[in-house]
Each structure stands twice: as structure tokens, then as C-alpha cells.
Design a protein around this motif. Sequence first.
Motif, PDB file in Angstrom:
ATOM      1  N   ALA A  50      32.833  28.273  27.428  1.00  0.00           N
ATOM      2  CA  ALA A  50      34.233  28.443  27.805  1.00  0.00           C
ATOM      3  C   ALA A  50      34.300  29.116  29.175  1.00  0.00           C
ATOM      4  N   PRO A  51      35.130  28.604  30.093  1.00  0.00           N
ATOM      5  CA  PRO A  51      35.214  29.230  31.417  1.00  0.00           C
ATOM      6  C   PRO A  51      35.842  30.623  31.315  1.00  0.00           C
ATOM      7  N   PHE A  52      35.438  31.480  32.225  1.00  0.00           N
ATOM      8  CA  PHE A  52      36.018  32.815  32.270  1.00  0.00           C
ATOM      9  C   PHE A  52      37.463  32.708  32.730  1.00  0.00           C
ATOM     10  N   ASP A  53      38.302  33.535  32.172  1.00  0.00           N
ATOM     11  CA  ASP A  53      39.682  33.650  32.616  1.00  0.00           C
ATOM     12  C   ASP A  53      39.690  34.194  34.039  1.00  0.00           C
ATOM     13  N   LEU A  54      40.722  33.882  34.792  1.00  0.00           N
ATOM     14  CA  LEU A  54      40.813  34.332  36.190  1.00  0.00           C
ATOM     15  C   LEU A  54      40.706  35.837  36.340  1.00  0.00           C
ATOM     16  N   VAL A  55      41.220  36.574  35.362  1.00  0.00           N
ATOM     17  CA  VAL A  55      41.263  38.027  35.473  1.00  0.00           C
ATOM     18  C   VAL A  55      40.317  38.729  34.493  1.00  0.00           C
ATOM     19  N   ALA A  56      39.350  37.987  33.944  1.00  0.00           N
ATOM     20  CA  ALA A  56      38.345  38.612  33.081  1.00  0.00           C
ATOM     21  C   ALA A  56      37.536  39.594  33.920  1.00  0.00           C
TER      22      ALA A  56
ATOM     23  N   PRO B 117      32.722  46.262  38.623  1.00  0.00           N
ATOM     24  CA  PRO B 117      33.557  45.342  37.846  1.00  0.00           C
ATOM     25  C   PRO B 117      34.411  44.461  38.759  1.00  0.00           C
ATOM     26  N   SER B 118      34.370  43.163  38.502  1.00  0.00           N
ATOM     27  CA  SER B 118      35.093  42.198  39.319  1.00  0.00           C
ATOM     28  C   SER B 118      35.647  41.091  38.443  1.00  0.00           C
ATOM     29  N   THR B 119      36.633  40.387  38.952  1.00  0.00           N
ATOM     30  CA  THR B 119      37.199  39.234  38.268  1.00  0.00           C
ATOM     31  C   THR B 119      36.688  37.957  38.932  1.00  0.00           C
ATOM     32  N   PRO B 120      36.678  36.835  38.213  1.00  0.00           N
ATOM     33  CA  PRO B 120      36.277  35.576  38.836  1.00  0.00           C
ATOM     34  C   PRO B 120      37.112  35.237  40.067  1.00  0.00           C
ATOM     35  N   ALA B 121      38.388  35.545  40.042  1.00  0.00           N
ATOM     36  CA  ALA B 121      39.250  35.276  41.199  1.00  0.00           C
ATOM     37  C   ALA B 121      38.787  36.091  42.409  1.00  0.00           C
ATOM     38  N   ASP B 122      38.480  37.370  42.197  1.00  0.00           N
ATOM     39  CA  ASP B 122      37.985  38.219  43.285  1.00  0.00           C
ATOM     40  C   ASP B 122      36.622  37.736  43.787  1.00  0.00           C
ATOM     41  N   LEU B 123      35.762  37.331  42.849  1.00  0.00           N
ATOM     42  CA  LEU B 123      34.431  36.869  43.223  1.00  0.00           C
ATOM     43  C   LEU B 123      34.507  35.589  44.055  1.00  0.00           C
ATOM     44  N   ALA B 124      35.392  34.685  43.670  1.00  0.00           N
ATOM     45  CA  ALA B 124      35.554  33.441  44.432  1.00  0.00           C
ATOM     46  C   ALA B 124      36.020  33.739  45.849  1.00  0.00           C
TER      47      ALA B 124
ATOM     48  N   VAL C 210      32.476  28.962  41.126  1.00  0.00           N
ATOM     49  CA  VAL C 210      32.164  30.337  40.712  1.00  0.00           C
ATOM     50  C   VAL C 210      32.118  30.434  39.193  1.00  0.00           C
ATOM     51  N   GLN C 211      33.045  29.793  38.497  1.00  0.00           N
ATOM     52  CA  GLN C 211      33.041  29.837  37.033  1.00  0.00           C
ATOM     53  C   GLN C 211      31.758  29.226  36.465  1.00  0.00           C
ATOM     54  N   ILE C 212      31.288  28.133  37.062  1.00  0.00           N
ATOM     55  CA  ILE C 212      30.054  27.497  36.592  1.00  0.00           C
ATOM     56  C   ILE C 212      28.853  28.398  36.857  1.00  0.00           C
ATOM     57  N   LEU C 213      28.779  28.980  38.045  1.00  0.00           N
ATOM     58  CA  LEU C 213      27.666  29.873  38.374  1.00  0.00           C
ATOM     59  C   LEU C 213      27.689  31.133  37.513  1.00  0.00           C
TER      60      LEU C 213
ATOM     61  N   GLU D  34      28.100  40.345  31.934  1.00  0.00           N
ATOM     62  CA  GLU D  34      28.848  40.344  30.680  1.00  0.00           C
ATOM     63  C   GLU D  34      30.308  40.600  30.972  1.00  0.00           C
ATOM     64  N   ARG D  35      31.122  40.191  30.018  1.00  0.00           N
ATOM     65  CA  ARG D  35      32.554  40.436  30.126  1.00  0.00           C
ATOM     66  C   ARG D  35      32.837  41.794  29.526  1.00  0.00           C
ATOM     67  N   ARG D  36      33.623  42.563  30.228  1.00  0.00           N
ATOM     68  CA  ARG D  36      33.988  43.898  29.759  1.00  0.00           C
ATOM     69  C   ARG D  36      35.465  43.868  29.376  1.00  0.00           C
ATOM     70  N   GLU D  37      35.745  44.331  28.189  1.00  0.00           N
ATOM     71  CA  GLU D  37      37.129  44.370  27.716  1.00  0.00           C
ATOM     72  C   GLU D  37      37.837  45.560  28.350  1.00  0.00           C
TER      73      GLU D  37
END
Length: 124
Positions: free
Chosen positions: A32-38, A67-74, A84-87, A98-101
Motif C-alpha cells: 500500500a502506498p504511503f499517505d502524503l502526510v504519513a 521524521p518526514s512525510t512523503p510529500a516533503d521527501l518528494a 518517491v512512494q515506490i522507493l 518505518e511509519r511513526r504514528e
Amino acid sequence: MDAPRERWTGQDAGPVVRPYALTGGRTRPRGAPFDLVAILVATGKAPGERVRLTREQRRLLELCRRPSTPADLASEADLPLRVVQILLDDLRRLGLIERREPEHDRARPDSRILMRVLDELRRL
């Protein structure tokens, strides 16, 4: 005479390498792809001896030290979000991120403050 230098970017076109080349031809994450703000963070584990990370994966892993989000990383890596989501999915499968809650107490603002802001907006 010197050989011309290879150009990895076009002056007008940007990067010459196509996004699918960075993902090994994949267009979707295996999971499952990471959410934009995970919120993602590096686990601190070292990749195995047989694991070869791409330059882009190493960059994303470096950015995930905080800690970063996929949107920030992209944005930071200057790559398309889907790439970025695939990588990131590859890095997650290797146990390197890992995803941090979020902490629920800090993530949810006080309802009294929200009501006060709403009241002030209505007065405008």
C-alpha cells in the motif's frame, strides 16, 4: 580534442533520466502506498551486504533521519511523488524506514482554541 561531457540534465528539459528508470520500471509500490502526510523515520538499521541502494534511495534514507512525510521527501529530493512512494516502499520492505504514528494528544488541537478561532472569523 577532449570528448564532450555527458549531460544528465537538459537545460530546458530538466533531468534526462525517466522516472520509471529510477523505479526499475515499476509504476506502483508493491504494498500500500504511503499517505502524503504519513510520518516516516529511518530505523537506523544498516542495509544487508547484498543490498544495493540507488543514489535516490540513499538520499531518501538520509532525509528520513529526521521524521518526514512523503510529500516533503518528494520536494526535498526533487522527484515525482509516485517515484518517491515506490522507493520508500522498497526501503520499508528492507526494514530501513518505518511509519511513526503521531501522538494523538499533540496532533489534535484543543477544541476551545478552535471555537475561539471560529468565533473570531465570524466577527470578520
